[in-house]
Design an enzyme around this catalytic site. Structure first.
Site, mmCIF file in Angstrom:
data_model
loop_
_atom_site.group_PDB
_atom_site.id
_atom_site.type_symbol
_atom_site.label_atom_id
_atom_site.label_comp_id
_atom_site.label_asym_id
_atom_site.label_seq_id
_atom_site.Cartn_x
_atom_site.Cartn_y
_atom_site.Cartn_z
ATOM 1 N N ARG A 1 0.819 -1.212 0.000
ATOM 2 C CA ARG A 1 0.000 0.000 0.000
ATOM 3 C C ARG A 1 0.853 1.261 0.000
ATOM 4 O O ARG A 1 0.298 2.363 -0.010
ATOM 5 C CB ARG A 1 -0.873 0.007 1.252
ATOM 6 C CG ARG A 1 -2.315 -0.458 1.002
ATOM 7 C CD ARG A 1 -2.929 -0.550 2.357
ATOM 8 N NE ARG A 1 -4.303 -0.339 2.483
ATOM 9 C CZ ARG A 1 -5.187 -1.321 2.722
ATOM 10 N NH1 ARG A 1 -4.825 -2.566 2.695
ATOM 11 N NH2 ARG A 1 -6.428 -1.017 2.965
ATOM 12 N N ARG B 1 -9.685 6.524 4.975
ATOM 13 C CA ARG B 1 -9.127 5.381 4.228
ATOM 14 C C ARG B 1 -8.918 5.764 2.761
ATOM 15 O O ARG B 1 -7.925 5.384 2.149
ATOM 16 C CB ARG B 1 -10.057 4.160 4.364
ATOM 17 C CG ARG B 1 -10.081 3.620 5.785
ATOM 18 C CD ARG B 1 -11.273 2.732 6.064
ATOM 19 N NE ARG B 1 -11.205 1.461 5.383
ATOM 20 C CZ ARG B 1 -12.246 0.645 5.224
ATOM 21 N NH1 ARG B 1 -13.431 0.980 5.681
ATOM 22 N NH2 ARG B 1 -12.091 -0.496 4.595
HETATM 23 P P1 AMP Z 1 -8.374 -3.538 4.557
HETATM 24 O O1 AMP Z 1 -9.014 -4.745 5.164
HETATM 25 O O2 AMP Z 1 -7.495 -3.878 3.397
HETATM 26 O O3 AMP Z 1 -9.406 -2.477 4.225
HETATM 27 O O4 AMP Z 1 -7.404 -2.935 5.671
HETATM 28 C C1 AMP Z 1 -7.913 -2.499 6.917
HETATM 29 C C2 AMP Z 1 -6.868 -1.641 7.636
HETATM 30 O O5 AMP Z 1 -5.693 -2.432 7.918
HETATM 31 C C3 AMP Z 1 -6.347 -0.442 6.838
HETATM 32 O O6 AMP Z 1 -7.195 0.703 6.942
HETATM 33 C C4 AMP Z 1 -4.977 -0.221 7.516
HETATM 34 O O7 AMP Z 1 -5.110 0.413 8.770
HETATM 35 C C5 AMP Z 1 -4.506 -1.655 7.781
HETATM 36 N N1 AMP Z 1 -3.718 -2.205 6.648
HETATM 37 C C6 AMP Z 1 -4.049 -3.270 5.865
HETATM 38 N N2 AMP Z 1 -3.100 -3.515 4.959
HETATM 39 C C7 AMP Z 1 -2.139 -2.568 5.150
HETATM 40 C C8 AMP Z 1 -0.894 -2.268 4.501
HETATM 41 N N3 AMP Z 1 -0.442 -2.999 3.467
HETATM 42 N N4 AMP Z 1 -0.173 -1.214 4.958
HETATM 43 C C9 AMP Z 1 -0.599 -0.485 6.017
HETATM 44 N N5 AMP Z 1 -1.773 -0.689 6.642
HETATM 45 C C10 AMP Z 1 -2.539 -1.733 6.234
#
Ligand code: AMP
Ligand code: ADP
Length: 243
Positions: free
Chosen positions: A118, A201
């Site tokens: 990310r 986000r």
């Molecule tokens: P997601 O389920 O992909 O929407 O991720 C939920 C949350 O997890 C995000 O808003 C971030 O806080 C954290 N997160 C997930 N993947 C990453 C990543 N590759 N780098 C940093 N934070 C992450």
């Protein structure tokens, strides 16, 4: 010895279906794929389909972090505050998780990374990790969805925490409201799936993740998907891109 003892307890049915899966997967070529796109663009919906078709492991950093938060592990405790606010957790934390996960036997034919990398730093670290094994990323699937479409997708999302399966109250409802079709267990709504947290986000996506798409575009491996179309249509676009 310990692994063999554990196998003795696996029911015949599970053992046979795993054997069949491995036989079906043996001739498939290796593939290393990244799914990139804003929250709610459909990465988690498409991942199980690609995983099954191409015999890859599915690593979703968001799911892994949520599991760590639920278990209150040291890693989960470190990640929770940023996740609740819709901000990214530190690069070192997620790179460590991925480095460990890529060693799993289920990732030997390749992987689908969902929600990672990310940031450009994460992408560079992933490339370095793969290079040591003589591997590289084959394709980056870029899920294009306008921000205005995402609020309805995110606020209507229901997930099965055990598997990461996602549903939508309007676009992909479960057979029985609030219940996972496969396990019969209850579905939940994510704490960060609110219109308010979505703003942060999306901000993180545009500022920190868009440069990742540019990073891989330079390598000529990005495929753009029209991810606003119905889910079945997106699956067809992916199958075409990966065939
Ligand atoms: P997601 O389920 O992909 O929407 O991720 C939920 C949350 O997890 C995000 O808003 C971030 O806080 C954290 N997160 C997930 N993947 C990453 C990543 N590759 N780098 C940093 N934070 C992450
Ligand atoms: P991501 O993993 O990228 O955050 P999801 O796959 O969980 O996104 O999808 C977010 C929500 O939108 C889910 O509730 C899902 O059922 C729904 N959804 C996914 N793809 C589509 C689509 N092509 N059209 C409409 N709704 C979709």
């Amino acid at each position: 010895m310990a692994a063999a003892a554990q196998l003795e307890d696996v029911p015949n049915e599970s053992l046979f279906s795993e054997l069949l899966r491995r036989m079906k997967c043996a001739p498939k070529p290796e593939k290393r794929i990244i799914l990139v796109g804003p929250p709610g663009c459909g990465k988690g919906t498409q991942s199980p389909i690609i995983k099954e078709d191409f015999c890859l492991c599915h690593l979703a950093t968001g799911d892994m972090l949520r599991a760590a938060v639920a278990k209150q592990t040291p890693l989960g405790l470190q990640a929770k505050a940023a996740m609740d606010k819709g901000e990214l957790v530190t690069d070192d934390l997620v790179v460590g998780i991925i480095d460990e996960a890529l060693k799993r036997p289920s990732c030997s034919k390749g992987f689908i990374l969902d929600g990672f990398p990310r940031t450009v730093v994460q992408a560079e670290k992933l490339d370095a990790m793969l290079e040591t094994q003589g591997h590289k990323v084959d394709k980056v699937l870029n899920f294009n969805v306008e921000d205005s479409v995402l609020e309805e997708r995110i606020t209507g999302r229901w997930i099965h925490p055990g598997s990461g399966r996602s549903y939508h109250s309007k676009f992909a409802p479960p057979k029985v409201s609030g219940i996972d079709d496969v396990s019969g267990e209850p579905l939940i709504q994510r704490k960060d799936d609110t219109a308010e947290v979505l703003k942060s986000r999306l901000d993180a996506f545009h500022k920190q993740t868009t440069p990742v798409i540019a990073y891989y575009s330079q390598k000529g491996i990005v495929v753009d998907l029209q991810a606003e179309k119905p889910a079945k249509d997106v699956t067809s676009q992916i199958e075409k891109a990966l065939s």
